[in-house]
Design a protein around this motif. Structure first.
Motif, PDB file in Angstrom:
ATOM      1  N   VAL A 425      -2.514  32.458  39.107  1.00 42.00           N
ATOM      2  CA  VAL A 425      -2.343  32.612  37.659  1.00 42.00           C
ATOM      3  C   VAL A 425      -2.522  31.275  36.956  1.00 42.00           C
ATOM      4  O   VAL A 425      -3.183  31.185  35.907  1.00 42.00           O
ATOM      5  N   VAL A 426      -1.957  30.216  37.528  1.00 38.93           N
ATOM      6  CA  VAL A 426      -2.078  28.880  36.921  1.00 38.93           C
ATOM      7  C   VAL A 426      -3.532  28.431  36.862  1.00 38.93           C
ATOM      8  O   VAL A 426      -3.993  27.881  35.851  1.00 38.93           O
ATOM      9  N   VAL A 427      -4.279  28.672  37.930  1.00 41.77           N
ATOM     10  CA  VAL A 427      -5.695  28.266  37.959  1.00 41.77           C
ATOM     11  C   VAL A 427      -6.490  28.984  36.872  1.00 41.77           C
ATOM     12  O   VAL A 427      -7.280  28.373  36.140  1.00 41.77           O
ATOM     13  N   ILE A 428      -6.297  30.298  36.732  1.00 41.95           N
ATOM     14  CA  ILE A 428      -7.045  31.063  35.727  1.00 41.95           C
ATOM     15  C   ILE A 428      -6.657  30.632  34.313  1.00 41.95           C
ATOM     16  O   ILE A 428      -7.519  30.457  33.435  1.00 41.95           O
ATOM     17  N   LEU A 429      -5.361  30.453  34.063  1.00 39.11           N
ATOM     18  CA  LEU A 429      -4.926  30.001  32.743  1.00 39.11           C
ATOM     19  C   LEU A 429      -5.479  28.618  32.417  1.00 39.11           C
ATOM     20  O   LEU A 429      -5.860  28.339  31.267  1.00 39.11           O
ATOM     21  N   THR A 430      -5.526  27.742  33.408  1.00 44.00           N
ATOM     22  CA  THR A 430      -6.080  26.403  33.204  1.00 44.00           C
ATOM     23  C   THR A 430      -7.563  26.465  32.854  1.00 44.00           C
ATOM     24  O   THR A 430      -8.042  25.744  31.970  1.00 44.00           O
ATOM     25  N   ALA A 431      -8.298  27.336  33.535  1.00 44.87           N
ATOM     26  CA  ALA A 431      -9.723  27.508  33.227  1.00 44.87           C
ATOM     27  C   ALA A 431      -9.904  28.043  31.805  1.00 44.87           C
ATOM     28  O   ALA A 431     -10.794  27.598  31.064  1.00 44.87           O
ATOM     29  N   GLY A 432      -9.052  28.975  31.407  1.00 41.84           N
ATOM     30  CA  GLY A 432      -9.122  29.495  30.045  1.00 41.84           C
ATOM     31  C   GLY A 432      -8.809  28.430  29.013  1.00 41.84           C
ATOM     32  O   GLY A 432      -9.465  28.346  27.967  1.00 41.84           O
ATOM     33  N   LEU A 433      -7.800  27.604  29.302  1.00 35.07           N
ATOM     34  CA  LEU A 433      -7.432  26.527  28.375  1.00 35.07           C
ATOM     35  C   LEU A 433      -8.559  25.501  28.268  1.00 35.07           C
ATOM     36  O   LEU A 433      -8.835  24.974  27.185  1.00 35.07           O
ATOM     37  N   ALA A 434      -9.219  25.216  29.382  1.00 34.50           N
ATOM     38  CA  ALA A 434     -10.322  24.249  29.378  1.00 34.50           C
ATOM     39  C   ALA A 434     -11.474  24.733  28.508  1.00 34.50           C
ATOM     40  O   ALA A 434     -12.045  23.959  27.719  1.00 34.50           O
ATOM     41  N   THR A 435     -11.835  25.997  28.618  1.00 31.13           N
ATOM     42  CA  THR A 435     -12.926  26.519  27.790  1.00 31.13           C
ATOM     43  C   THR A 435     -12.496  26.667  26.332  1.00 31.13           C
ATOM     44  O   THR A 435     -13.335  26.614  25.432  1.00 31.13           O
ATOM     45  N   LEU A 436     -11.190  26.815  26.085  1.00 29.54           N
ATOM     46  CA  LEU A 436     -10.701  26.886  24.711  1.00 29.54           C
ATOM     47  C   LEU A 436     -10.937  25.563  23.984  1.00 29.54           C
ATOM     48  O   LEU A 436     -10.988  25.525  22.751  1.00 29.54           O
ATOM     49  N   ALA A 437     -11.103  24.471  24.742  1.00 27.34           N
ATOM     50  CA  ALA A 437     -11.393  23.174  24.131  1.00 27.34           C
ATOM     51  C   ALA A 437     -12.716  23.182  23.379  1.00 27.34           C
ATOM     52  O   ALA A 437     -12.962  22.326  22.509  1.00 27.34           O
ATOM     53  N   LEU A 438     -13.603  24.135  23.701  1.00 29.86           N
ATOM     54  CA  LEU A 438     -14.894  24.254  23.030  1.00 29.86           C
ATOM     55  C   LEU A 438     -14.809  25.061  21.737  1.00 29.86           C
ATOM     56  O   LEU A 438     -15.815  25.244  21.046  1.00 29.86           O
ATOM     57  N   VAL A 439     -13.590  25.548  21.420  1.00 22.93           N
ATOM     58  CA  VAL A 439     -13.393  26.460  20.291  1.00 22.93           C
ATOM     59  C   VAL A 439     -12.584  25.757  19.200  1.00 22.93           C
ATOM     60  O   VAL A 439     -11.658  24.998  19.497  1.00 22.93           O
ATOM     61  N   HIS A 440     -12.927  25.994  17.951  1.00 18.77           N
ATOM     62  CA  HIS A 440     -12.096  25.518  16.840  1.00 18.77           C
ATOM     63  C   HIS A 440     -11.629  26.706  16.021  1.00 18.77           C
ATOM     64  O   HIS A 440     -12.130  27.827  16.177  1.00 18.77           O
TER      65      HIS A 440
END
Length: 457
Positions: A425-440
Motif C-alpha cells: 500500500v505504501v509503495v502504490i501511494l508513494t507512486a501516486g504522490l510522485a505523479t501528483l507532483a506533475l499536477v497543479h
C-alpha cells in the motif's frame, strides 16, 4: 455603485441546499452496495456459504474481474453518450433502479452450490450498473455547485455515504445476522433466510433514500447542448480523440487522471485489506474488526466533511497531497507496531496501535477521495462531465491490478507474512504522490475536443 453593492454583486449565488441534501441522500442510500452487499455481509455469505472451500471467492473474483473489464472499456463512452443525448439524469434513474432490483434479487441465492453462478452473476452485474449509476451521479455535482464551493459539496456527499453505510450495516448486522433467532421480522435461520433477507433490506434502503433525487425535476447541464446520435464506433473514435487531445493540449488533466488512478488504488486497499491486517497481524477478533469497521467509517466521514472545507480554501491538490503523504507516514509507523512497544511510561499493544493508527488512516482516506471528485468536477465542462467522469472510472479500473498484484508478489517473497500488505500500500501511494507532483490545482475546464452542436434543447 457603492463598495457594499459591489461586494454584493460579486458574491456568489447561494447554493440550493435542498438539491445538495437530496443529492447526498442518494449517496447515503447507495452505501448499501459497498458496505453491505460487497464488503461485510453478502460477499462473505457467497464466499463462505454458497461456494465453500475457496470456490465462492474464486468465482466472485472472476466475475468481478469481468465486470471491471467491461467498465473500463465502456464507462467513458456511456458517459459521453448520456451527455450528448441530454439524458444524464434519465440514465441515473435507470441505472439506480437496475441496481436496486439486482440487490433485491440476491435474496433468492440460497446457501447451496447450485446457486453459486446465480449469486456471483448478480453481484458482478450489480457492481457494473452501480459504477454506471455513480458515473452519472458524480457528474451531477457540476449542476448543484459552483467551482468555488465544490469541495465542501463533494465532502458532504462523500461523508453522507460513509454515514449511511454505518447505519444500514448496524441495522442488518444486529437485526438479521448477529444473535439468536428470531431475528428482525421474526425470521429464523433455515436456509440462512435471515442473511438472505439482508438483500431485501438493503434494496429497500437504497430505494427510499434515492427517490428524492430520482423524483425531483432537475435541469442538468447536458440538456442544454444536445447532439445528433452517433454510432458506437464513432463514440470510441471521439474517446480516443479526447485522450489524445488531453495529452496534446491539457497535460494537467491528463496527469491528474493518471495520478488519481494510482493513488485511488492505494486508498481502496486501505479498506480492502484493513480487516485482514487487523485479524491476522494485530490480533483483532471478528467482533473487534466489525466495531473497528463502524468506527473507521465514522472517521472517514468526519475526514471527508472537514477536508471539503479545506478543499475550497487551499485547493483540492493540496488536500490530496497532504492526505496521501499522511497515509504513507501513518502506514509506515503502523508497520513497526505489530508487537508490544514501550514509549516512555506508556505500553502500546498491537491492538491499541491498530485502533489509533488504523483510524488515523481512515481519517485521511475520506478527504482524499472526496477532493479527487471535486478536483475532476472543477475540470469538467458541465455539459460533458459524464464523459470525463467515465474516463476517470476507466483510468481507475485500468490500474486496479497494481495494489493486489504487488501485494501478492510481496506476500510470496515474504513467505506469507501479511505485514507485506502495508509495504504494498505504501509503495502504490508513494507512486501516486510522485505523479501528483506533475499536477497543479484546476484553473479552468479541461480542454476537451468539442463537436458540432446540431440541436439545442
Amino acid at each position: 455603485m457603492t463598495s457594499t453593492e459591489s461586494a454584493q454583486a460579486a458574491a456568489p449565488a447561494p447554493l440550493k441546499k435542498r438539491l445538495i441534501a437530496i443529492w447526498s441522500l442518494w449517496s447515503w442510500g447507495n452505501a448499501t452496495v459497498s458496505a453491505v452487499m460487497v464488503t461485510f455481509v453478502f460477499g462473505t455469505y457467497i464466499a463462505d456459504a454458497v461456494g465453500p472451500g475457496g470456490q465462492g471467492t474464486q468465482y466472485l473474483t472472476t466475475a468481478n474481474t469481468i465486470a471491471g473489464l467491461i467498465i473500463a472499456l465502456t464507462a467513458p463512452v456511456i458517459g459521453q453518450r448520456a451527455d450528448n443525448g441530454g439524458r444524464r439524469r434519465r440514465w441515473l434513474v435507470i441505472n439506480t433502479l437496475i441496481v436496486i432490483a439486482l440487490v433485491a434479487a440476491c435474496f433468492f441465492v440460497k446457501p447451496d452450490q447450485a446457486y453459486l453462478v446465480l449469486g456471483v452473476t448478480l453481484m458482478a452485474t450489480m457492481t457494473l450498473f452501480d459504477e454506471f449509476a455513480n458515473l452519472n451521479y458524480n457528474s451531477m455535482i457540476t449542476d448543484i455547485s459552483d467551482s468555488e464551493r465544490m469541495g465542501r459539496v463533494s465532502g458532504i456527499g462523500w461523508g453522507s455515504g460513509y454515514l449511511g453505510g454505518i447505519v444500514i450495516l448496524a441495522i442488518v448486522y444486529f437485526g438479521l445476522v448477529a444473535g439468536e433467532p428470531p431475528h428482525m421480522f421474526g425470521l429464523g435461520e433455515d436456509e440462512m433466510v435471515n442473511v438472505r433477507a439482508v438483500a431485501l433490506v438493503a434494496a429497500a434502503w437504497f430505494l427510499i433514500f434515492s427517490l428524492p433525487l430520482l423524483l425531483t425535476p432537475m435541469k442538468t447541464a447536458d440538456q442544454r447542448l444536445v447532439e445528433e446520435k452517433v454510432s458506437i464506433l464513432e463514440s470510441y473514435r471521439r474517446l480516443i480523440g479526447l485522450v489524445i487531445g488531453l495529452w496534446a493540449e491539457d497535460r494537467n488533466t491528463f496527469w491528474f487522471l493518471v495520478s488519481s488512478a494510482i493513488y485511488r488504488d492505494g486508498l481502496s486497499a486501505v479498506f480492502t485489506y484493513g480487516a485482514i491486517l487487523g485479524v491476522t497481524v494485530f490480533g483483532f477478533t471478528t467482533s473487534d474488526i466489525l466495531l473497528f469497521g463502524i468506527a473507521g467509517n465514522v472517521a472517514a466521514a468526519a475526514g471527508a466533511f472537514i477536508g471539503g472545507w479545506f478543499d475550497d480554501r487551499v485547493g483540492p491538490r493540496r488536500v490530496i497531497a497532504t492526505c496521501v503523504a499522511a497515509l504513507i507516514i501513518t502506514a509506515a509507523i503502523l508497520y513497526f507496531l505489530d508487537v508490544q512497544r514501550s514509549i516512555g511510561p506508556l505500553v502500546l499493544t498491537p491492538q491499541t496501535a491498530f485502533w489509533i493508527f488504523g483510524l488515523l488512516l481512515c481519517v485521511f482516506v475520506g478527504p482524499a477521495q472526496s477532493s479527487s471528485r471535486a478536483f475532476l468536477a472543477r475540470l469538467a465542462p458541465p455539459s460533458r462531465a459524464g464523459e470525463l467522469f467515465g474516463l476517470y472510472a476507466t483510468a481507475g479500473r485500468s490500474v486496479s491490478f497494481l495494489t493486489p498484484g504487488l501485494i501478492a508478489l510481496l506476500l510470496f517473497t515474504a513467505g506469507g507474512d501479511d505485514k507485506a500488505i502495508i509495504i504494498g500500500v505504501v509503495v502504490i501511494l508513494t507512486a501516486g504522490l510522485a505523479t501528483l507532483a506533475l499536477v497543479h490545482n484546476p484553473t479552468g475546464p479541461a480542454k476537451m475536443r468539442e463537436h458540432r452542436i446540431l440541436r439545442s434543447s
